[in-house]
Enzyme design. Structure first.
Site, PDB file in Angstrom:
ATOM      1  N   SER A 180       7.588   4.453   2.400  1.00  0.00           N
ATOM      2  CA  SER A 180       8.713   5.159   2.234  1.00  0.00           C
ATOM      3  C   SER A 180       9.850   4.186   1.359  1.00  0.00           C
ATOM      4  O   SER A 180       9.656   2.930   1.540  1.00  0.00           O
ATOM      5  CB  SER A 180       9.440   5.586   3.240  1.00  0.00           C
TER       6      SER A 180
HETATM    7  N1  SAH Z   1       6.973   5.388   6.906  1.00  0.00           N
HETATM    8  C1  SAH Z   1       5.924   5.495   6.517  1.00  0.00           C
HETATM    9  C2  SAH Z   1       5.391   6.639   5.696  1.00  0.00           C
HETATM   10  C3  SAH Z   1       4.303   6.882   5.491  1.00  0.00           C
HETATM   11  S1  SAH Z   1       4.106   8.446   4.664  1.00  0.00           S
HETATM   12  C4  SAH Z   1       5.596   4.211   5.573  1.00  0.00           C
HETATM   13  O1  SAH Z   1       6.698   3.631   5.258  1.00  0.00           O
HETATM   14  O2  SAH Z   1       4.462   3.790   5.311  1.00  0.00           O
HETATM   15  C5  SAH Z   1       3.812   9.426   5.674  1.00  0.00           C
HETATM   16  C6  SAH Z   1       2.668   9.453   6.622  1.00  0.00           C
HETATM   17  O3  SAH Z   1       2.659  10.551   7.774  1.00  0.00           O
HETATM   18  C7  SAH Z   1       1.247   9.128   6.206  1.00  0.00           C
HETATM   19  O4  SAH Z   1       0.401   8.054   6.316  1.00  0.00           O
HETATM   20  C8  SAH Z   1       0.542  10.374   6.565  1.00  0.00           C
HETATM   21  O5  SAH Z   1      -0.908  10.358   6.661  1.00  0.00           O
HETATM   22  C9  SAH Z   1       1.183  10.799   8.110  1.00  0.00           C
HETATM   23  N2  SAH Z   1       0.999  12.029   8.491  1.00  0.00           N
HETATM   24  C10 SAH Z   1       0.841  13.369   7.982  1.00  0.00           C
HETATM   25  N3  SAH Z   1       0.721  14.291   8.730  1.00  0.00           N
HETATM   26  C11 SAH Z   1       0.678  13.460   9.946  1.00  0.00           C
HETATM   27  C12 SAH Z   1       0.487  14.222  11.246  1.00  0.00           C
HETATM   28  N4  SAH Z   1       0.445  15.518  11.473  1.00  0.00           N
HETATM   29  N5  SAH Z   1       0.413  13.196  12.213  1.00  0.00           N
HETATM   30  C13 SAH Z   1       0.540  12.157  11.855  1.00  0.00           C
HETATM   31  N6  SAH Z   1       0.572  11.717  10.822  1.00  0.00           N
HETATM   32  C14 SAH Z   1       0.808  12.267   9.629  1.00  0.00           C
END
Ligand code: SAH
Length: 230
Positions: free
Chosen positions: A80
């Protein structure tokens, strides 16, 4: 105005050595910029100044880690944007002192690390096995020990440790999952993006003794919350 009095945990003592001076200066510039853009809670800025974001992206992208942009972390996902991480963390801590927080969507673990600097117990769920494993190793390596990781589907929350003082999601469902509302403590708060990518809103929901109160915060753009694991 700088507000917020909760002292940051002494992460600098816990982060392993070897973080270069260049990153210290560029990180400070990013934090100065976040402060001018509306991040006023001192402890959030301090946490952003402490966690070395360049350790959360591929080496080839490390030189861009202190720009205020999202970057790819593989598997079609992104780390993010720093402003969004700071904004969500600030929304989480505003008039609340949560001791136990559940994060949905660990990704590379950057937001998780920021939370772990500020909150006693952090629980985090990631649906992609490789990201789960990488983040778990990475956060262990930088010395954070107050995090429990789970490879699972965030739509289901994490019942075993519920209720949570706060829940934060880094991926957007089309509708607010009832399970997450159920796992919120009375007096607790859920911060999550909701809706299709083109018209997403960051939503804050507070659980009261009577029910739930919903507030719309900002327009945002997150990846979708996807059911199941991979
Ligand atoms: N704050 C994190 C954001 C990553 S993007 C960072 O800065 O790295 C969002 C993440 O949510 C991704 O890794 C994706 O795989 C995860 N995600 C999407 N759907 C999900 C679910 N149902 N349960 C758990 N994680 C999920």
């Amino acid at each position: 105005m700088v507000t917020g009095t909760k002292p940051i945990r002494a992460l600098s003592r816990r982060i392993s050595k070897g973080v270069g001076m260049t990153s210290v200066r560029t990180r400070q510039r990013l934090v100065d910029r976040l402060a001018t853009e509306g991040i006023h809670r001192h402890e959030v800025l301090q946490a952003m100044n402490t966690v070395p974001r360049h350790l959360f992206v591929d080496e080839a992208l490390a030189s861009r880690a202190y720009e205020d942009i999202a970057l790819p972390i593989g598997y079609g996902q992104t780390i993010s944007q720093p402003f969004v991480v700071a904004l969500m963390t600030q929304a989480l801590l505003d008039d609340l002192d949560p001791a136990r927080v559940l994060e949905i969507g660990t990704g590379c673990g950057y937001q998780t690390a920021i939370l772990a600097c500020l909150i006693d117990e952090v629980f985090t769920i990631e649906r992609i096995q490789e990201l789960y494993q990488q983040s778990r190793n990475r956060l262990f390596d930088i010395g954070l020990r107050n995090i429990k990781f789970r490879h699972g589907d965030g739509f289901l929350g994490w019942d075993e440790y519920a209720p949570y003082d706060a829940i934060l999601a880094a991926a957007a469902p089309n509708q607010i999952p009832q399970t997450l509302l159920d796992q919120l403590a009375v007096g607790g708060r859920l911060i999550l993006p909701v809706g299709e990518r083109s018209q997403q809103k960051l939503i804050k929901i507070e659980r009261t003794a009577e029910g739930y109160e919903q507030h719309e915060l900002e327009s945002v753009r997150f990846v979708p919350l996807i059911e199941g694991t991979s």
